[in-house]
Write a protein that holds these residues in place. Structure first.
Motif, PDB file in Angstrom:
ATOM      1  N   PRO A  23     -11.376 141.893  18.587  1.00 54.89           N
ATOM      2  CA  PRO A  23     -12.380 141.314  17.676  1.00 54.89           C
ATOM      3  C   PRO A  23     -12.457 139.781  17.750  1.00 54.89           C
ATOM      4  N   ALA A  24     -11.321 139.138  17.961  1.00 50.50           N
ATOM      5  CA  ALA A  24     -11.330 137.672  18.051  1.00 50.50           C
ATOM      6  C   ALA A  24     -12.109 137.213  19.290  1.00 50.50           C
ATOM      7  N   TYR A  25     -11.953 137.932  20.408  1.00 46.71           N
ATOM      8  CA  TYR A  25     -12.703 137.597  21.621  1.00 46.71           C
ATOM      9  C   TYR A  25     -14.199 137.771  21.384  1.00 46.71           C
ATOM     10  N   MET A  26     -14.570 138.916  20.812  1.00 46.15           N
ATOM     11  CA  MET A  26     -15.982 139.231  20.601  1.00 46.15           C
ATOM     12  C   MET A  26     -16.648 138.255  19.621  1.00 46.15           C
ATOM     13  N   SER A  27     -15.867 137.652  18.752  1.00 45.87           N
ATOM     14  CA  SER A  27     -16.395 136.716  17.759  1.00 45.87           C
ATOM     15  C   SER A  27     -16.359 135.268  18.234  1.00 45.87           C
ATOM     16  N   THR A  28     -15.849 135.023  19.432  1.00 46.10           N
ATOM     17  CA  THR A  28     -15.724 133.665  19.958  1.00 46.10           C
ATOM     18  C   THR A  28     -17.094 133.037  20.183  1.00 46.10           C
ATOM     19  N   GLU A  29     -17.292 131.877  19.595  1.00 42.40           N
ATOM     20  CA  GLU A  29     -18.571 131.184  19.750  1.00 42.40           C
ATOM     21  C   GLU A  29     -18.790 130.830  21.225  1.00 42.40           C
ATOM     22  N   MET A  58      -2.292 139.517  31.020  1.00 45.36           N
ATOM     23  CA  MET A  58      -1.631 138.238  30.712  1.00 45.36           C
ATOM     24  C   MET A  58      -2.622 137.184  30.224  1.00 45.36           C
ATOM     25  N   VAL A  59      -3.906 137.397  30.499  1.00 40.90           N
ATOM     26  CA  VAL A  59      -4.925 136.408  30.139  1.00 40.90           C
ATOM     27  C   VAL A  59      -5.123 136.421  28.625  1.00 40.90           C
ATOM     28  N   LYS A  60      -4.962 135.258  28.017  1.00 43.57           N
ATOM     29  CA  LYS A  60      -5.126 135.138  26.563  1.00 43.57           C
ATOM     30  C   LYS A  60      -6.334 134.281  26.191  1.00 43.57           C
ATOM     31  N   ASN A  61      -7.056 133.797  27.183  1.00 41.25           N
ATOM     32  CA  ASN A  61      -8.237 132.965  26.940  1.00 41.25           C
ATOM     33  C   ASN A  61      -9.469 133.774  27.350  1.00 41.25           C
ATOM     34  N   VAL A  62     -10.317 134.090  26.373  1.00 42.16           N
ATOM     35  CA  VAL A  62     -11.479 134.938  26.645  1.00 42.16           C
ATOM     36  C   VAL A  62     -12.422 134.302  27.661  1.00 42.16           C
ATOM     37  N   HIS A  63     -12.470 132.977  27.732  1.00 42.46           N
ATOM     38  CA  HIS A  63     -13.383 132.317  28.666  1.00 42.46           C
ATOM     39  C   HIS A  63     -12.930 132.506  30.127  1.00 42.46           C
ATOM     40  N   ILE A  64     -11.641 132.743  30.320  1.00 42.43           N
ATOM     41  CA  ILE A  64     -11.142 133.095  31.661  1.00 42.43           C
ATOM     42  C   ILE A  64     -11.647 134.497  32.013  1.00 42.43           C
ATOM     43  N   LEU A  65     -11.556 135.406  31.050  1.00 46.01           N
ATOM     44  CA  LEU A  65     -12.017 136.781  31.282  1.00 46.01           C
ATOM     45  C   LEU A  65     -13.521 136.819  31.568  1.00 46.01           C
ATOM     46  N   THR A  66     -14.319 136.127  30.742  1.00 42.21           N
ATOM     47  CA  THR A  66     -15.771 136.137  30.969  1.00 42.21           C
ATOM     48  C   THR A  66     -16.105 135.419  32.276  1.00 42.21           C
ATOM     49  N   GLY A  67     -15.324 134.412  32.619  1.00 43.63           N
ATOM     50  CA  GLY A  67     -15.526 133.718  33.900  1.00 43.63           C
ATOM     51  C   GLY A  67     -15.284 134.657  35.075  1.00 43.63           C
ATOM     52  N   LEU A  68     -14.287 135.530  34.942  1.00 44.36           N
ATOM     53  CA  LEU A  68     -14.011 136.516  35.987  1.00 44.36           C
ATOM     54  C   LEU A  68     -15.143 137.533  36.109  1.00 44.36           C
ATOM     55  N   VAL A  69     -15.719 137.930  34.973  1.00 45.33           N
ATOM     56  CA  VAL A  69     -16.856 138.865  34.991  1.00 45.33           C
ATOM     57  C   VAL A  69     -18.026 138.230  35.742  1.00 45.33           C
ATOM     58  N   LYS A  70     -18.354 136.986  35.376  1.00 50.66           N
ATOM     59  CA  LYS A  70     -19.490 136.307  36.021  1.00 50.66           C
ATOM     60  C   LYS A  70     -19.222 136.098  37.509  1.00 50.66           C
ATOM     61  N   LEU A  71     -17.983 135.719  37.866  1.00 45.83           N
ATOM     62  CA  LEU A  71     -17.622 135.506  39.264  1.00 45.83           C
ATOM     63  C   LEU A  71     -17.737 136.809  40.053  1.00 45.83           C
ATOM     64  N   PHE A  72     -17.302 137.907  39.463  1.00 38.29           N
ATOM     65  CA  PHE A  72     -17.391 139.220  40.110  1.00 38.29           C
ATOM     66  C   PHE A  72     -18.828 139.505  40.539  1.00 38.29           C
TER      67      PHE A  72
END
Length: 198
Positions: A23-29, A58-72
Protein backbone atom coordinates in the motif's frame (compact mmCIF):
# COMPACT_ATOMS: atom_id res chain seq x y z
CA UNK A 1 13.81 -12.98 -17.22
CA UNK A 2 12.09 -14.80 -20.03
CA UNK A 3 8.52 -15.97 -19.73
CA UNK A 4 9.41 -19.62 -18.87
CA UNK A 5 6.45 -20.81 -20.93
CA UNK A 6 4.01 -18.41 -19.30
CA UNK A 7 2.32 -15.81 -21.45
CA UNK A 8 3.30 -12.95 -19.10
CA UNK A 9 7.03 -12.84 -18.29
CA UNK A 10 7.72 -14.03 -14.74
CA UNK A 11 9.71 -10.86 -14.06
CA UNK A 12 6.76 -8.66 -15.01
CA UNK A 13 4.28 -10.66 -12.92
CA UNK A 14 6.60 -10.58 -9.90
CA UNK A 15 7.49 -6.90 -10.04
CA UNK A 16 3.93 -5.68 -10.68
CA UNK A 17 2.76 -7.81 -7.76
CA UNK A 18 5.55 -6.48 -5.54
CA UNK A 19 4.42 -2.90 -6.25
CA UNK A 20 0.66 -3.61 -6.12
CA UNK A 21 0.67 -5.52 -2.83
CA UNK A 22 2.49 -2.76 -0.93
CA UNK A 23 0.00 0.00 0.00
CA UNK A 24 2.83 2.44 0.71
CA UNK A 25 4.25 1.89 -2.80
CA UNK A 26 0.86 2.31 -4.45
CA UNK A 27 0.28 5.55 -2.52
CA UNK A 28 3.68 7.05 -3.42
CA UNK A 29 3.28 10.43 -5.07
CA UNK A 30 4.53 10.43 -8.65
CA UNK A 31 4.50 6.63 -8.97
CA UNK A 32 6.00 5.83 -12.42
CA UNK A 33 6.65 9.54 -13.07
CA UNK A 34 9.59 9.89 -10.71
CA UNK A 35 12.79 8.17 -11.73
CA UNK A 36 14.90 5.93 -9.55
CA UNK A 37 18.70 5.95 -9.50
CA UNK A 38 19.77 4.74 -12.95
CA UNK A 39 22.94 3.00 -11.71
CA UNK A 40 20.89 1.02 -9.17
CA UNK A 41 18.28 0.16 -11.80
CA UNK A 42 21.01 -1.13 -14.14
CA UNK A 43 22.55 -3.20 -11.33
CA UNK A 44 19.23 -4.92 -10.65
CA UNK A 45 18.62 -5.33 -14.38
CA UNK A 46 21.91 -7.24 -14.63
CA UNK A 47 20.89 -9.47 -11.69
CA UNK A 48 17.48 -10.18 -13.26
CA UNK A 49 19.00 -10.98 -16.66
CA UNK A 50 21.22 -13.50 -14.89
CA UNK A 51 18.20 -15.25 -13.40
CA UNK A 52 18.38 -13.74 -9.91
CA UNK A 53 14.73 -12.68 -9.69
CA UNK A 54 14.79 -13.08 -5.90
CA UNK A 55 17.05 -10.00 -5.75
CA UNK A 56 13.93 -7.92 -6.51
CA UNK A 57 12.75 -8.56 -2.97
CA UNK A 58 15.77 -6.59 -1.70
CA UNK A 59 14.54 -3.43 -3.44
CA UNK A 60 12.95 -1.07 -0.92
CA UNK A 61 12.59 1.98 -3.20
CA UNK A 62 9.47 1.85 -5.37
CA UNK A 63 11.05 4.18 -7.96
CA UNK A 64 13.72 1.53 -8.61
CA UNK A 65 10.96 -1.03 -9.20
CA UNK A 66 8.97 1.26 -11.53
CA UNK A 67 12.22 2.16 -13.29
CA UNK A 68 12.82 -1.54 -13.94
CA UNK A 69 9.29 -1.91 -15.36
CA UNK A 70 9.81 1.02 -17.74
CA UNK A 71 13.29 -0.24 -18.72
CA UNK A 72 11.89 -3.72 -19.43
CA UNK A 73 9.41 -2.33 -21.95
CA UNK A 74 11.84 0.18 -23.47
CA UNK A 75 14.39 -2.55 -24.17
CA UNK A 76 12.04 -4.93 -25.95
CA UNK A 77 13.04 -5.57 -29.57
CA UNK A 78 9.51 -4.62 -30.59
CA UNK A 79 7.02 -2.49 -28.66
CA UNK A 80 4.39 -4.21 -26.52
CA UNK A 81 1.73 -2.52 -28.68
CA UNK A 82 2.84 -2.51 -32.31
CA UNK A 83 2.51 0.71 -34.25
CA UNK A 84 -0.10 -0.79 -36.58
CA UNK A 85 -2.17 -1.89 -33.55
CA UNK A 86 -1.88 1.60 -32.05
CA UNK A 87 -3.11 3.12 -35.32
CA UNK A 88 -6.13 0.77 -35.26
CA UNK A 89 -6.86 1.75 -31.64
CA UNK A 90 -6.62 5.45 -32.57
CA UNK A 91 -9.16 4.92 -35.37
CA UNK A 92 -11.47 3.04 -33.01
CA UNK A 93 -11.41 6.02 -30.66
CA UNK A 94 -12.07 8.70 -33.26
CA UNK A 95 -15.82 8.17 -33.04
CA UNK A 96 -15.79 9.43 -29.45
CA UNK A 97 -15.04 12.96 -30.54
CA UNK A 98 -16.88 12.86 -33.87
CA UNK A 99 -20.22 11.37 -32.78
CA UNK A 100 -21.73 10.33 -29.50
CA UNK A 101 -20.77 6.69 -29.21
CA UNK A 102 -21.03 4.88 -25.91
CA UNK A 103 -17.69 4.09 -24.32
CA UNK A 104 -18.70 0.43 -24.05
CA UNK A 105 -18.99 0.23 -27.86
CA UNK A 106 -15.53 1.78 -28.24
CA UNK A 107 -14.19 -0.70 -25.67
CA UNK A 108 -15.72 -3.61 -27.63
CA UNK A 109 -13.92 -2.37 -30.76
CA UNK A 110 -10.68 -2.04 -28.82
CA UNK A 111 -11.07 -5.51 -27.37
CA UNK A 112 -11.37 -6.97 -30.89
CA UNK A 113 -8.16 -5.16 -31.92
CA UNK A 114 -6.31 -6.22 -28.74
CA UNK A 115 -7.46 -9.83 -29.23
CA UNK A 116 -5.62 -9.89 -32.58
CA UNK A 117 -2.33 -9.11 -30.81
CA UNK A 118 0.20 -11.90 -30.22
CA UNK A 119 -0.87 -13.84 -27.11
CA UNK A 120 2.15 -12.91 -24.97
CA UNK A 121 1.79 -9.22 -25.89
CA UNK A 122 -1.93 -9.31 -25.20
CA UNK A 123 -1.48 -11.04 -21.82
CA UNK A 124 1.28 -8.64 -20.80
CA UNK A 125 -0.83 -5.65 -21.90
CA UNK A 126 -3.72 -6.88 -19.75
CA UNK A 127 -1.36 -7.29 -16.77
CA UNK A 128 0.03 -3.77 -17.21
CA UNK A 129 -3.36 -2.14 -17.77
CA UNK A 130 -4.78 -3.92 -14.73
CA UNK A 131 -1.89 -2.60 -12.65
CA UNK A 132 -2.00 0.95 -14.05
CA UNK A 133 -5.77 1.05 -13.54
CA UNK A 134 -5.19 0.22 -9.86
CA UNK A 135 -2.54 2.95 -9.64
CA UNK A 136 -4.95 5.47 -11.19
CA UNK A 137 -7.66 4.44 -8.70
CA UNK A 138 -5.38 5.89 -5.99
CA UNK A 139 -4.67 9.15 -7.87
CA UNK A 140 -5.98 11.24 -4.97
CA UNK A 141 -2.95 10.12 -2.94
CA UNK A 142 -0.34 9.31 -5.61
CA UNK A 143 -1.29 12.10 -8.08
CA UNK A 144 -1.09 9.59 -10.94
CA UNK A 145 -4.30 9.90 -12.92
CA UNK A 146 -4.91 7.80 -16.03
CA UNK A 147 -3.81 10.85 -18.04
CA UNK A 148 -0.52 11.18 -16.13
CA UNK A 149 0.17 7.45 -16.42
CA UNK A 150 -0.57 7.57 -20.17
CA UNK A 151 1.94 10.40 -20.64
CA UNK A 152 4.63 8.48 -18.73
CA UNK A 153 3.94 4.95 -20.00
CA UNK A 154 2.55 5.51 -23.51
CA UNK A 155 5.93 6.05 -25.21
CA UNK A 156 7.34 3.07 -23.28
CA UNK A 157 4.64 0.64 -24.39
CA UNK A 158 4.39 1.66 -28.05
CA UNK A 159 6.64 3.44 -30.50
CA UNK A 160 7.13 3.83 -34.22
CA UNK A 161 9.59 1.40 -35.73
CA UNK A 162 9.97 3.54 -38.84
CA UNK A 163 10.84 7.12 -39.60
CA UNK A 164 8.24 9.61 -38.44
CA UNK A 165 8.05 13.12 -39.85
CA UNK A 166 8.86 15.81 -37.28
CA UNK A 167 5.55 17.63 -37.69
CA UNK A 168 3.55 14.48 -36.99
CA UNK A 169 5.40 13.49 -33.78
CA UNK A 170 3.33 15.82 -31.58
CA UNK A 171 0.07 14.65 -33.16
CA UNK A 172 1.07 11.01 -32.74
CA UNK A 173 2.00 11.52 -29.08
CA UNK A 174 -1.36 13.13 -28.36
CA UNK A 175 -3.20 10.22 -30.00
CA UNK A 176 -0.94 7.67 -28.32
CA UNK A 177 -1.59 9.25 -24.92
CA UNK A 178 -5.34 9.43 -25.60
CA UNK A 179 -5.48 5.71 -26.40
CA UNK A 180 -3.45 4.77 -23.33
CA UNK A 181 -5.51 7.04 -21.06
CA UNK A 182 -8.75 5.56 -22.42
CA UNK A 183 -7.50 1.99 -21.91
CA UNK A 184 -6.33 2.70 -18.34
CA UNK A 185 -9.57 4.50 -17.40
CA UNK A 186 -11.79 1.84 -18.93
CA UNK A 187 -9.75 -1.24 -18.09
CA UNK A 188 -12.42 -2.69 -15.74
CA UNK A 189 -14.77 -2.90 -18.77
CA UNK A 190 -12.06 -4.48 -20.93
CA UNK A 191 -11.30 -6.95 -18.12
CA UNK A 192 -14.99 -7.88 -17.93
CA UNK A 193 -15.11 -8.54 -21.70
CA UNK A 194 -11.99 -10.70 -21.37
CA UNK A 195 -13.56 -12.74 -18.57
CA UNK A 196 -16.78 -13.20 -20.58
CA UNK A 197 -14.71 -14.53 -23.49
CA UNK A 198 -12.75 -17.04 -21.40
Amino acid sequence: AKSDGASVPVFLTNILSQIATNPAYMSTEGLYRQNGNLATIQTFRFEIENGHLAKLEMVKNVHILTGLVKLFFRELKEPLISWSTLEELVLAMQDISEIEVEEEIIMRRMEIIINRMHQSNRSSLHAVLDHLSSVADLSEVNSMTAENLAIVMGPTLTWSEGVVKRDTIATILVKQNSVMEFLIKNYPTLKLFKQQRE
